[in-house]
Design an enzyme around this catalytic site. Structure first.
Site, PDB file in Angstrom:
ATOM      1  N   ARG A 136       0.880  -1.788  -0.054  1.00 16.40           N
ATOM      2  CA  ARG A 136      -0.317   0.062   0.401  1.00 16.40           C
ATOM      3  C   ARG A 136       0.888   1.055   0.238  1.00 16.40           C
ATOM      4  O   ARG A 136       0.449   2.477  -0.251  1.00 16.40           O
ATOM      5  CB  ARG A 136      -1.373  -0.029   1.158  1.00 16.40           C
ATOM      6  CG  ARG A 136      -1.976  -1.140   1.143  1.00 16.40           C
ATOM      7  CD  ARG A 136      -3.126  -0.563   0.966  1.00 16.40           C
ATOM      8  NE  ARG A 136      -4.414  -2.321   0.586  1.00 16.40           N
ATOM      9  CZ  ARG A 136      -4.569  -3.135   0.105  1.00 16.40           C
ATOM     10  NH1 ARG A 136      -3.640  -3.622   1.956  1.00 16.40           N
ATOM     11  NH2 ARG A 136      -4.909  -4.026  -0.103  1.00 16.40           N
ATOM     12  N   SER A 180       1.443  -5.849   3.974  1.00 16.92           N
ATOM     13  CA  SER A 180       1.238  -4.610   2.658  1.00 16.92           C
ATOM     14  C   SER A 180       1.345  -3.836   3.540  1.00 16.92           C
ATOM     15  O   SER A 180       1.160  -2.510   2.760  1.00 16.92           O
ATOM     16  CB  SER A 180      -0.337  -5.910   2.268  1.00 16.92           C
ATOM     17  OG  SER A 180      -1.517  -5.138   2.766  1.00 16.92           O
ATOM     18  N   GLY A 197      -5.579 -12.209   9.530  1.00 15.89           N
ATOM     19  CA  GLY A 197      -7.079 -12.714   9.952  1.00 15.89           C
ATOM     20  C   GLY A 197      -7.592 -13.721   9.392  1.00 15.89           C
ATOM     21  O   GLY A 197      -8.988 -14.538   9.743  1.00 15.89           O
ATOM     22  N   GLU A 198      -7.623 -14.132   8.325  1.00 13.15           N
ATOM     23  CA  GLU A 198      -8.029 -15.233   7.402  1.00 13.15           C
ATOM     24  C   GLU A 198      -6.839 -16.411   8.075  1.00 13.15           C
ATOM     25  O   GLU A 198      -6.539 -17.303   6.995  1.00 13.15           O
ATOM     26  CB  GLU A 198      -8.033 -15.018   5.909  1.00 13.15           C
ATOM     27  CG  GLU A 198      -9.344 -14.480   5.801  1.00 13.15           C
ATOM     28  CD  GLU A 198      -9.286 -12.780   6.455  1.00 13.15           C
ATOM     29  OE1 GLU A 198      -8.776 -11.817   6.253  1.00 13.15           O
ATOM     30  OE2 GLU A 198     -10.461 -12.675   7.257  1.00 13.15           O
ATOM     31  N   TRP A 247      -3.760  -3.991   8.703  1.00 12.90           N
ATOM     32  CA  TRP A 247      -3.054  -4.622   7.778  1.00 12.90           C
ATOM     33  C   TRP A 247      -3.126  -3.002   7.716  1.00 12.90           C
ATOM     34  O   TRP A 247      -2.817  -3.014   5.689  1.00 12.90           O
ATOM     35  CB  TRP A 247      -3.489  -5.569   6.817  1.00 12.90           C
ATOM     36  CG  TRP A 247      -5.357  -5.721   6.601  1.00 12.90           C
ATOM     37  CD1 TRP A 247      -5.948  -6.583   7.429  1.00 12.90           C
ATOM     38  CD2 TRP A 247      -5.807  -4.980   5.677  1.00 12.90           C
ATOM     39  NE1 TRP A 247      -6.827  -6.225   6.925  1.00 12.90           N
ATOM     40  CE2 TRP A 247      -7.356  -5.481   6.083  1.00 12.90           C
ATOM     41  CE3 TRP A 247      -5.733  -4.344   4.788  1.00 12.90           C
ATOM     42  CZ2 TRP A 247      -8.244  -5.537   5.612  1.00 12.90           C
ATOM     43  CZ3 TRP A 247      -6.778  -3.896   3.990  1.00 12.90           C
ATOM     44  CH2 TRP A 247      -8.545  -4.304   4.182  1.00 12.90           C
ATOM     45  N   ASP A 307     -16.114 -11.267   9.246  1.00 10.17           N
ATOM     46  CA  ASP A 307     -15.574 -10.035   8.149  1.00 10.17           C
ATOM     47  C   ASP A 307     -15.438  -9.017   8.332  1.00 10.17           C
ATOM     48  O   ASP A 307     -15.504  -8.497   7.467  1.00 10.17           O
ATOM     49  CB  ASP A 307     -14.797 -10.914   6.924  1.00 10.17           C
ATOM     50  CG  ASP A 307     -13.714 -11.208   6.845  1.00 10.17           C
ATOM     51  OD1 ASP A 307     -12.629 -10.067   7.274  1.00 10.17           O
ATOM     52  OD2 ASP A 307     -12.763 -10.827   5.833  1.00 10.17           O
ATOM     53  N   ASP A 309     -14.140  -6.438   9.492  1.00  7.68           N
ATOM     54  CA  ASP A 309     -13.232  -5.894   9.873  1.00  7.68           C
ATOM     55  C   ASP A 309     -13.107  -4.927  10.747  1.00  7.68           C
ATOM     56  O   ASP A 309     -13.976  -4.429  11.831  1.00  7.68           O
ATOM     57  CB  ASP A 309     -11.909  -5.842   8.508  1.00  7.68           C
ATOM     58  CG  ASP A 309     -11.162  -7.086   8.536  1.00  7.68           C
ATOM     59  OD1 ASP A 309     -10.464  -7.422   9.380  1.00  7.68           O
ATOM     60  OD2 ASP A 309     -10.997  -7.031   7.309  1.00  7.68           O
ATOM     61  N   ARG A 334     -16.429  -1.287   7.207  1.00  7.53           N
ATOM     62  CA  ARG A 334     -17.319  -2.650   5.827  1.00  7.53           C
ATOM     63  C   ARG A 334     -18.861  -2.722   6.486  1.00  7.53           C
ATOM     64  O   ARG A 334     -19.096  -3.461   5.447  1.00  7.53           O
ATOM     65  CB  ARG A 334     -16.042  -3.754   6.038  1.00  7.53           C
ATOM     66  CG  ARG A 334     -14.726  -3.369   5.519  1.00  7.53           C
ATOM     67  CD  ARG A 334     -14.711  -4.716   4.334  1.00  7.53           C
ATOM     68  NE  ARG A 334     -14.484  -5.570   4.815  1.00  7.53           N
ATOM     69  CZ  ARG A 334     -13.393  -6.172   5.559  1.00  7.53           C
ATOM     70  NH1 ARG A 334     -12.049  -5.360   5.141  1.00  7.53           N
ATOM     71  NH2 ARG A 334     -13.372  -7.805   5.397  1.00  7.53           N
ATOM     72  N   ASN A 397     -14.907  -0.620   1.356  1.00  5.67           N
ATOM     73  CA  ASN A 397     -13.565  -1.584   1.316  1.00  5.67           C
ATOM     74  C   ASN A 397     -12.705  -0.543   2.024  1.00  5.67           C
ATOM     75  O   ASN A 397     -12.983   0.385   2.323  1.00  5.67           O
ATOM     76  CB  ASN A 397     -13.042  -2.734   0.390  1.00  5.67           C
ATOM     77  CG  ASN A 397     -12.556  -3.948   0.204  1.00  5.67           C
ATOM     78  OD1 ASN A 397     -11.364  -3.711   1.068  1.00  5.67           O
ATOM     79  ND2 ASN A 397     -13.273  -4.961   0.722  1.00  5.67           N
TER      80      ASN A 397
HETATM   81 CA    CA Z   1     -10.394 -10.323   7.383  1.00  2.00          CA
END
Ligand code: CA
Ligand code: CA
Length: 562
Positions: A136, A180, A197-198, A247, A307, A309, A334, A397
């Site tokens: 990013r 990232s 997170g996943e 992130w 999710d 987040d 989100r 997002n």
């Molecule tokens: Ca996530």
């Protein structure tokens, strides 16, 4: 030009300030320079175009009247087909840009490359970087460029030469950790956050000595037993794989000396075996940059199971709320709600839906907690399918919104999507994706969301420009009454900040999923944006309309035709 400008390093600061030293002295990115970034349009030295991440520029040479004369002045390929999501920085005549594997320094006026640095990854890197092999953006501080790597390392390069100065390992990517994030330098401390997170990791935010790469502190986002907040993890060892990634880059208020950093979903998504609020997942932490001490926190989505987040950017502004001036920090989450918090105390001031959402009746302003719908409560009890909006893609997002102090509005690419969801059983395996749910994604081919001009306090749109395909581009607002953004099919466009009228557009080389910036030199205003399609939407939504968008990144810079 280069040799002349190098000589200027020896000049007194007042004299050199009017010039543009290509060989930027180390002090070119001091704490004072970073703190003033939003007021100095000759450079862009922070993620978000200022510590408050407003992505607003006082420049107005390119404005509602002149924007029709905006043309490209250079373009540079980024040798990347995995998504160009980074925000470039501009300092000392150079533009600095990152992809998942490359770091570039180019002459900001000509686009000619000065140096590049390439990273090597193992063939299994895609398993850890499940959400995309992207980066990013870089950070700059006192002559050094900092970036993170997909294999969870933090890297310092000499901004002048690209020479590697230090590299510090944050985590083992084979365990499902990845990075990232564009680093944040706040009060002289280099801060990064982890992605996990996943994968059933345990998230954290951590700090490094910019000079040496020595780790200064690490704050886990999931408390260990006995620590404050651990009572929200009542179920055995669920906390050890509880998620809480970090992130996206936090914003910073130098006057309060507070960093505001978003924390992501609890892990796995199925919440049935991790009852409790699961602090500090899906939260914002207000932290001291020198120590990592948490001064206040607010949890957006207790026991997040969708999710949602909480990583989205945290934009600061000083605005009127109920007639009173407040120092606020804002997030378009989100989960579909736009939150306004007092950034001194963490008090919740407003939380209103900014897009279609069907998972909550609303946010209880007394407790700050969402009131879930009967259908969601039933899903939690029975494990049955439920249909909710937004889906995990979110009401918005990661792609950042901007805030214009001139209009008092937030400009965000808002999504409109839903899914059928039910929790599932999945055994935990270290390093493997750990999600534990079943989903049927549903995308209305006619409703891709919209670019919205949002009132932060009501969440209502003053105007909106609908997209037929979801946009994952950041936005940029300027004092020239313009909002710049892009879309997935590659159109880069300028809208009137007050009315939403589309005033200009240019077809770039690929889809835009990045973060436009503007800057000036020698009395000329420039706008830069990367075009290079990617994002979870491209890879997971199966939107056939994107099949003809050419992959591959290019960095574009525009200015008015003389
Ligand atoms: Ca996530
Ligand atoms: Ca600046």
């Amino acid at each position: 030009m280069k040799s002349m400008d190098c000589l200027r390093n020896g000049l007194p600061a007042a004299l050199a300030a009017g010039l543009w030293a290509v060989c930027a002295p180390a002090g070119a990115q001091s704490t004072a320079v970073l703190s003033a970034d939003h007021t100095t349009p000759g450079d862009v030295v922070t993620y978000g175009m200022g510590y408050s991440q407003q992505r607003f520029s006082p420049l107005k040479q390119i404005n509602a009247r002149t924007v029709s004369r905006l043309v490209p002045v250079w373009a540079m390929g980024t040798n990347n087909s995995l998504g160009d999501e980074a925000q470039p920085l501009v300092s000392g005549g150079m533009m600095y840009y990152t992809t998942g594997k490359s770091t570039y320094a180019v002459d900001a006026l000509t686009g000619r490359m000065a140096w590049k640095h390439e990273l090597e990854y193992g063939p299994d890197i895609g398993r850890a970087a499940l959400s995309g092999q992207v980066n990013r953006g870089p950070a700059l501080y006192e002559g050094k460029l900092f970036r993170t790597t997909l294999d969870a390392q933090v890297l310092a390069l000499d901004a002048k030469t690209g020479k590697e100065l230090w590299k510090s390992k944050s985590a083992d990517y084979k365990q499902g950790y990845s990075m990232s994030v564009a680093p944040l330098v706040a009060n002289g401390v280099l801060i990064t956050g982890i992605g996990c997170g996943e994968h059933g990791g345990r998230g954290y935010i951590e700090a490094w000595d910019p000079e040496t790469g020595k780790q200064l502190w690490r704050k886990y986002t999931i408390p260990a037993p006995g620590e404050p907040g651990s009572e929200t993890w009542p179920e055995g060892d669920a906390w050890t794989r509880g998620g809480g990634p970090a992130w996206l880059t936090g914003s910073y208020d130098p006057a309060l000396d507070l960093v505001f950093w978003g924390v992501g979903n609890a892990s796995p998504w199925n919440a049935q075996d991790r009852r409790g609020d699961n602090l500090y997942t899906a939260s914002v932490l207000a932290m001291r940059p020198k120590t990592g001490e948490v001064v206040w926190y607010y949890q957006f989505t207790p026991n997040d199971t969708f999710d949602f987040d909480g990583n989205n950017e945290l934009v600061q502004a000083d605005i009127l709320v109920a007639g009173k001036p407040r120092k606020v920090v804002m997030q378009a989450n989100r989960n579909g709600f736009l939150y306004v918090l007092d950034r001194v105390s963490g008090e919740l001031l407003a939380a209103n839906a900014f897009t279609r959402q069907t998972w909550a009746e609303g946010i209880d302003m007394k407790t700050g907690r969402p009131v879930e719908t009967a259908a969601v409560k039933k899903m939690r009890e029975t494990g049955d399918w439920v249909t909710v909006a937004p889906a995990a893609f979110g009401g918005k997002n990661w792609n950042p919104m901007s805030f214009s102090p001139a209009t008092g509005l937030l400009y965000a690419n808002v999504l409109d999507n839903e899914w059928d969801y039910r929790p599932a059983k999945q055994p935990y395996e270290a390093g493997a994706p750990y999600i534990a749910m079943e989903a049927k994604w549903r995308f209305d081919q006619k409703a891709g969301g919209a670019l919205k001009a949002l009132d932060p306090v009501t969440g209502k749109a003053k105007w909106q420009h609908p997209w037929t395909i979801a946009s994952f581009s950041g936005t940029l607002a300027t004092a020239g009454d313009l909002v710049f953004t892009g879309n997935m099919t590659g159109e880069f466009a300028a809208f009137h900040a007050g009315t939403g009228q589309k005033l200009w557009s240019f077809q770039t080389s690929s889809g835009i999923v990045s973060q436009p910036i503007t800057w000036e030199h020698g009395g000329r205003q420039y706008v830069t944006v990367a075009s290079g399609i990617g994002t979870v939407y491209l890879f997971f939504a199966g939107d056939e309309r994107l099949a003809t968008v050419p992959p591959g990144g290019t960095l574009w810079t525009f200015a008015l035709m003389p």
